[in-house]
Design an enzyme around this catalytic site. Structure first.
Site, PDB file in Angstrom:
ATOM      1  N   HIS A  22       0.824  -1.217   0.000  1.00 11.64           N
ATOM      2  CA  HIS A  22       0.000   0.000   0.000  1.00 11.64           C
ATOM      3  C   HIS A  22       0.856   1.264   0.000  1.00 11.64           C
ATOM      4  O   HIS A  22       0.532   2.243   0.676  1.00 11.64           O
ATOM      5  CB  HIS A  22      -1.017  -0.025   1.150  1.00 11.64           C
ATOM      6  CG  HIS A  22      -0.425  -0.088   2.531  1.00 11.64           C
ATOM      7  ND1 HIS A  22      -1.082  -0.655   3.597  1.00 11.64           N
ATOM      8  CD2 HIS A  22       0.753   0.380   3.030  1.00 11.64           C
ATOM      9  CE1 HIS A  22      -0.337  -0.540   4.684  1.00 11.64           C
ATOM     10  NE2 HIS A  22       0.774   0.087   4.369  1.00 11.64           N
ATOM     11  N   HIS A  65      -0.973   5.070   9.546  1.00 17.30           N
ATOM     12  CA  HIS A  65       0.410   5.570   9.639  1.00 17.30           C
ATOM     13  C   HIS A  65       0.400   6.918  10.345  1.00 17.30           C
ATOM     14  O   HIS A  65       0.722   7.946   9.739  1.00 17.30           O
ATOM     15  CB  HIS A  65       1.024   5.709   8.246  1.00 17.30           C
ATOM     16  CG  HIS A  65       1.016   4.445   7.430  1.00 17.30           C
ATOM     17  ND1 HIS A  65      -0.120   3.988   6.787  1.00 17.30           N
ATOM     18  CD2 HIS A  65       1.991   3.546   7.168  1.00 17.30           C
ATOM     19  CE1 HIS A  65       0.180   2.859   6.144  1.00 17.30           C
ATOM     20  NE2 HIS A  65       1.454   2.566   6.359  1.00 17.30           N
ATOM     21  N   HIS A 122      10.638  -3.886   2.904  1.00 16.93           N
ATOM     22  CA  HIS A 122      11.023  -2.481   2.744  1.00 16.93           C
ATOM     23  C   HIS A 122      11.422  -1.888   4.075  1.00 16.93           C
ATOM     24  O   HIS A 122      10.984  -2.323   5.142  1.00 16.93           O
ATOM     25  CB  HIS A 122       9.911  -1.654   2.090  1.00 16.93           C
ATOM     26  CG  HIS A 122       8.686  -1.389   2.928  1.00 16.93           C
ATOM     27  ND1 HIS A 122       7.904  -2.398   3.458  1.00 16.93           N
ATOM     28  CD2 HIS A 122       8.090  -0.227   3.307  1.00 16.93           C
ATOM     29  CE1 HIS A 122       6.873  -1.871   4.118  1.00 16.93           C
ATOM     30  NE2 HIS A 122       6.973  -0.546   4.048  1.00 16.93           N
ATOM     31  N   GLU A 179       4.845  -4.975   8.407  1.00 19.21           N
ATOM     32  CA  GLU A 179       3.458  -4.834   7.937  1.00 19.21           C
ATOM     33  C   GLU A 179       2.879  -6.150   7.434  1.00 19.21           C
ATOM     34  O   GLU A 179       1.657  -6.335   7.426  1.00 19.21           O
ATOM     35  CB  GLU A 179       3.381  -3.791   6.808  1.00 19.21           C
ATOM     36  CG  GLU A 179       3.647  -2.372   7.297  1.00 19.21           C
ATOM     37  CD  GLU A 179       3.443  -1.331   6.202  1.00 19.21           C
ATOM     38  OE1 GLU A 179       3.239  -0.159   6.539  1.00 19.21           O
ATOM     39  OE2 GLU A 179       3.491  -1.679   5.004  1.00 19.21           O
TER      40      GLU A 179
END
Ligand SMILES: [Fe+3]
Ligand SMILES: [Fe+3]
Lengths: 281, 129, 281, 129
Positions: free
Chosen positions: C12, C59, C193, C240
């Site tokens: 996302h 976030h 990431h 995540e």
């Protein structure tokens, strides 16, 4: 090592806080109730804990319908008294214990309890009235407090069994905290009462007595009480007593009952107070 | 009897479930706003103008203006919210409880002093005990 | 009866949303990524779900350090796109499904998941980018969305096993919802990431491939991956991917892998997308 | 190696644990405030005056004024918060990532296009692979 040595459960009726704040604790109405608190105050000042984990529910003060956490732990250094519509109570700011509160939160989440961690949280009568009951009117509260707020307003609250299991996990978390701290856990709310509807004012002395007995001798039995029974037998707001099971879950299987006090009424409510000590302490 | 009906079987009791929570959302959030002194002042200065900020139903609005404490609960209000309106108007929980149960405050207080409303007869509509 | 028929997992990345919003999806940088999304869009429009349960992380948009829920379910009728510092994304307001969201919340809490129920919640790129990826740029999103926000920013996030078990409980909750609804669940975030520190930009193609394989064939194996491995092997923000395990837990033990797409990079990130269907559907 | 040390063993990575969360609280809440356009304007109009509203340390304040993106992280900033300062200043996540890892934005972008920073050699300080 941190040591959890005892648990205390007590009602947290706002009118009890108002009686303290308005200097009415010695009048005819309030004296019998407050006289019964004296032995608890004496016990607590002798135990002299470093930290109290205070299980309570927020009554639409820090949280509203915007956000409803099932279990929330306050990790801040300070928690101000909330303004519940008549101005904040004139009591000291509540000092937290951020390190232990974070340790608890971490340990509980890794043990599969889905805690909400909170840094900004005014604390309402649910938290400050038990402090007034057990400490009177000091300039500063004599210990640090970790607020543990439980949703019991919006259906569904956590089950009694889930609350008890949370207590079990709190016990393990405290046992792995390295600093030498004396910890007491409070469960608050109750006892039988209903504040709303045509049935407001309902009380149930027998049910309360059975609950107090069970808390000492058969807590696993209490974890089987369904939500419907709390509402029917102890009044809609009597569901607060599931929070006493968190306190009880944090104690050993065998406990000594040190003190018990029961009085009706405080405003709309049956009130109770019980002190349980772990046998090893 | 299925679950919701079991709760409805308890007399004079309004389970704050999802249905009531949704129905009463704005009524309760209005009450919540009264935690701030400036909002209490604004409400007391002009109740109707203040209430217009909250998208509640006309019926809900009427219960506030008429101090219909039981009506608020029946339309999704929750006592921990409506008690903030009570506090703003100088009423205790006990005053509200008396009003909701249709008793004068003194009679309600006397009942509580005498041990509270008995559980006997107040457990069940159908069972009658 | 409501039926959960499939799960979809996807990255996302905010830059993917920006590419859509700025009309760059066909340039050299973005075309290979977006070409790979086409089959997923086609699949989803054919499945045509009534409701998507969208598992994502906020976030620091709806929630901040003031309050950090482990699991939060949005029960509102609408969720506006959040302003993350550059204005809200120009995408449709997200329509909720309040009744099913409340049913899920109730069912999960009674099944001992300590859900935070939320009525006011702007939704950030974590929720809206997966919608852009799977739906393009419609005037209205073609289904209702139940946001399920998971804390993966503040240590500790829930364990992979807890996430998988939450999925299991979601599956049961859907199966007991009476309205006839077709439901798909999205797990979002990842893949490998890291966005911060001197190691920013790290990727791990082999680890990602193993994760995708495991998601289809050995999800129980994935639930044993410790937090440390996610951080070390998939980058700090790769954690995540525990959210993909909620999606997977909600599906049957045996699933058919319908589609897979993997591409590096999108901005700082390895991206993946996978579609899994329950065998009965 | 005990748990915290295991995390510290990962190079160039700052676990957002309770220690960093507490240390960076006001720095992060300053960044959070930039979600509102009026606050972004106020910050851009006079950075120092705006920063004074948040009780962060002088060192943290300096990292903001100097756009020291790595320094913010090292002093308890979290990337999802500092990215809101980045957005206010017109910087993408990729710009911030390049800056934190000490690379020019173009070099960082090239590295990502070529498949990203290799995991080999970036797993462990002590293990060296
Ligand atoms: Fe209470
Ligand atoms: Fe993300």
């Amino acid at each position: 090592m941190a040591r959890l040595i005892a648990g205390l459960a007590t009602s947290h009726v706002p009118a009890i806080g108002a009686a303290v704040d308005l200097g009415k604790t010695q009048n005819d109405y309030w004296k019998p109730l407050f006289d019964g608190y004296e032995p608890a105050r004496k016990w607590l000042s002798e135990v002299n804990p470093d930290v109290v984990i205070l299980v309570y529910n927020d009554h639409a003060s820090a949280f509203s319908l915007e956000i409803i956490p099932t279990f929330a732990i306050g990790v801040a250094d300070e928690f101000p008294p909330a303004d519940e519509g008549w101005g904040p109570r004139p009591v000291p700011v509540v000092k937290g214990h951020a390190e232990l509160a974070w340790h608890l939160s971490e340990s509980l989440i890794l043990d599969e309890f889905d805690i909400t961690i909170v840094n900004e949280m005014p604390v309402d009568h649910g938290l400050t009235v038990p402090l007034s009951i057990t400490c009177g009117e000091p300039d500063e509260w004599p210990f640090q407090v970790i607020p543990l707020a439980v949703n019991v307003i919006q259906y569904p609250p956590p089950t009694g069994k889930r609350c008890f299991d949370l207590g079990r996990s709190i016990r393990e978390a405290i046992a792995t905290y390295e600093e030498d701290l004396k910890v007491v856990i409070f469960g608050t709310g109750g006892m039988s009462h209903q504040l709303h509807g045509e049935r407001a004012g309902v009380t149930n002395r027998e049910w309360d007595a059975k609950f107090l007995d069970g808390l000492t001798r058969d807590p696993m039995g209490l974890t089987k009480i369904p939500f419907l029974e709390y509402v029917r037998e102890a009044g809609a707001e009597g569901i607060e007593m599931v929070m006493w099971l968190i306190m009880r879950g944090a104690l050993d299987d065998q406990v000594n009952e040190i003190y018990r006090h029961y009085h009706v009424p405080a405003s709309n409510t049956s009130t109770g107070l019980i002190i349980l000590e772990n046998e090893g302490t | 009897m299925n679950e919701p009906n079991k709760f409805e079987d308890i007399p004079g009791t309004y389970l704050f479930d999802r249905k009531r929570s949704r129905e009463g959302y704005h009524l309760n959030m209005f009450c919540m706003s009264l935690m701030k002194p400036e909002n209490r002042e604004a409400f007391l200065a002009d109740e109707k103008v203040y209430l217009d900020k909250f998208p509640m139903t006309n019926e809900q609005r009427q219960t506030v203006l008429e101090r219909d404490w039981l009506g608020m609960i029946q339309m999704g209000g929750n006592i921990y919210y409506t008690s903030k309106l009570g506090a703003t108007l100088g009423h205790s929980f006990q005053y509200l409880a008396g009003s909701m149960s249709g008793m004068a405050q003194e009679d309600y207080a006397e009942m509580m002093k005498a041990g509270g409303r008995p559980i006997e007869g107040n457990r069940s509509k159908s069972g009658g005990k």
